[in-house]
Design an enzyme around this catalytic site. Sequence first.
Site: not given
Ligand code: BES
Ligand code: ZN
Length: 878
Positions: A124, A265-268, A301-302, A324
Amino acid sequence: MKTDTAPVRLSDYRPPDYLIDTVTLDFRLSPNATRVTSLLAIRPNGDTRRPLVLAGDQLKLVSVTLDGAPLPKERYRATPDALEIADPPQRPFKLEIVTEIDPAGNSKLMGLYRSERTYCTQCEAEGFRRMTYFLDRPDVLSVYTTRIEADRTEAPVLLSNGNPIDAGSVDGTNRHYALWHDPFPKPAYLFAVVGGDLGVVTDHFKTTSGRNVELRIYCEHGKEDRCAYAMDSLKRSMRWDEVAFGREYDLDIFMIVAVSDFNMGAMENKGLNIFNDKYVLADPDTATDGDFAHVEGVIAHEYFHNWTGNRITCRDWFQLCLKEGLTVFRDQEFSSDERSRPVKRIADVRTLQARQFPEDAGPLAHPVRPEVYHEINNFYTATVYEKGSEVIRMLKSILGAKDFRAGMDLYFERHDGQAVTIEDFLACFADVSGVDLAQFKLWYSQAGTPEIVANGSYDAKARRYTLSLAQNVPATPGQSTKKPMHIPVRFGLVGPNGEDLAYDAAVGAAVTGDVIHLMEPNQTVVFSGVSAPPVPSLLRGFSAPAKLMMELPPSDLLFLLRTDTDSFNRWRAAETLAMRQLIAATTAVRMNGAPKYDDAFVDALGEIAENDALEPAFRAQALQLPGEADIAREIGNDVDPDAIAAGRNGLRAAIASRLAARLRRLHQALGSSMPFSPDAASAGRRALRNTLLDLIAGDGATEGIALAVERFRAADNMTDRMAALAVLCHNGAEARLEALDAFHRRYAGDALVIDKWFALQATTPTPDTLTRVKTLLDHPAFSIGNPNRIRSLVGSFAAANQTQFNRPDGAGYDFVADFVLDLDPKNPQTAARLLASFRSWRALEAGRRQKAEAALNRVVAAPNLSRDTRDIITRTIA
Ligand code: BES
Ligand code: ZN
């Protein structure tokens, strides 16, 4: 480097010309030359007869065959950015593409890269195209089968999405393979592959319908015992989603992999979430209570994305808030249910005000659903996430819990397996409730934080209370005039004994339950049959992401602080009282006067601190003064960060001296010898005690500092240790140096803890900090290749050290600008994000404004800027 800036517009959306039903992938992992073979089952999407254009990003094509036969050179055109076939068959066909990529050389951490020695992917938003040519857009959903092959010694663990279906050796070699199949059609951005030598923790979860799901968390060998809290959070998240939203998990296995180099932070990724290890690993000796709470929130979240994002995904990236904002709402609700709802709400609103309000008020302001972008990576913003969540919360307030749940149920039923839009989402709620959401929808398209001006008057003879409300949405870039919004204003009329007064009727606006629906520019609500003069408590629970302007006298605010039945507004009263004094003090300092602080307010804080009827975590929130950046935001223009800091330190000193004995007594009484537990109640007690320590040390006198030194030495967990060390650093105490050394000796080699050590030094408000930060760039534990290191050292200096980043000589700006220029070619996504610290540069006083502008101009003038950084810098100085 791609630096083209042709904008992408929502209004230009067209369905894809071709669809890809199945994707069969083969990864031959090797550090510098990984072969990716991709077999695509493609079919035209209707009678389009257009060329097939597959996206790439810095790709090297090895071969391409169509229906098993090599495609003649004249039938296609391959560049690093695209593979184009001018006249593809107008029937289903198979295309096989072979590319070769260099994971070890991938410093952008997008696509396939190496973190330490682990191969991992981040797709992503547009990372899949860095591995193979594809229709890399979220409305192309395919079923994936993935074979991964690697050296057995280097990568004994081989993972991908879905369920494992085969594994084995490659005869005559030390290589092996694994085969994975994901039956759920998904867009390419949810694809993932992992290969490495990793430790694993396993568990299982039984779904409500009785299916058994295997759970696995992979991490660096030796860190397995730090995964327990993450695993527990995962199981609680899975249960919660069943109860709160009726959502069950769908595969036989759910995996989380923790890696140390990660942009976000992380990816789903479906069935295979990949995490920044910071949001997985936690134990009492290395993680603070805040870290534990973050682990829980990010895991949730993920996981929740499995339904809001994966099963139902976005039609295009303009709909990002569809997954999101909604998933942030869901994780906030989860944490509220697991912990304290009022305290979680206060913490979330603090974050919203600190991160989203300045965005909405500055050059980067954009709607929750943007209409144009140059680089999608730059739209994973506080507005899309945090304000996006607030919009969902308002929807729930407007419809009520029952219709909200019915709307969600309909959404899951109607759109499972689809890629949809905000319109599709809202239609579900309109359909179940019959409510017209046309005006509400403006929350998705109008940027800017609405301002609500409120005035009230009581007519004792008529027993009537009249409340007039006016709303205004300020102009933002590209949006000069706005329409009135549908703003749910939750309220109570607080009577003399602290209870909400009843009334006979409310005329002038729709009122449902305790919500006034503010829908016009001006509305006057007349409440009849009100038995006594009320104090209005408005926007309870922060029912809308708006700025409430109401000039309540201090006596009314003190009354609400003591008596409001809405905890959020009790906190808000304390914040408003503090903010008024902090702004007045800043003004006094700038005029070379002596700030005066209100004893009645300080005494009220003392009362809050000692009020055992209030939960400790709430008391801690109420006692934490607004930060320097919060004050700057409220002042809004001609900002002098040194004056703000002086005014704020003055109030801290006034509190420390007036409440000295009471705070110490309480600090003493709260001491406990109970073993550490990360639960919310225990964390709340620690938060209160550590907030008291911070207040006690607020006069900078030796006694408070000595207490912090003692607490640092005695601490038996990271929360208390960090809190004490932060007091030493943030007060610029000499004793910090020895404590920092001791901390470093103890945790050298533990990268996540050394990040805390970097961050504390970078946020120390003393003039030598910039030099120290520059020196630390050469520390052996620092690496420009690792985003966590960058964020702890440079990011926290730029974002959380108001006086030193904003040094009057401009050296703070120059340092961050130089660092961004250095980082940009290596990791543009992280470089662009560092520039966010400049988003409010126009609000600075003239001297600093000129220095900041000069630094920004240097960045914009640099050759070969990435698209990420060019986009942000251009909008920041526009
Ligand atoms: N889908 C996002 C990760 C992401 C963010 C991928 C930007 C590519 C570009 C993931 O679900 C997400 O939102 N992660 C957040 C943490 C969350 C607890 C709000 C993050 O990575 O900051
Ligand atoms: Zn997210």
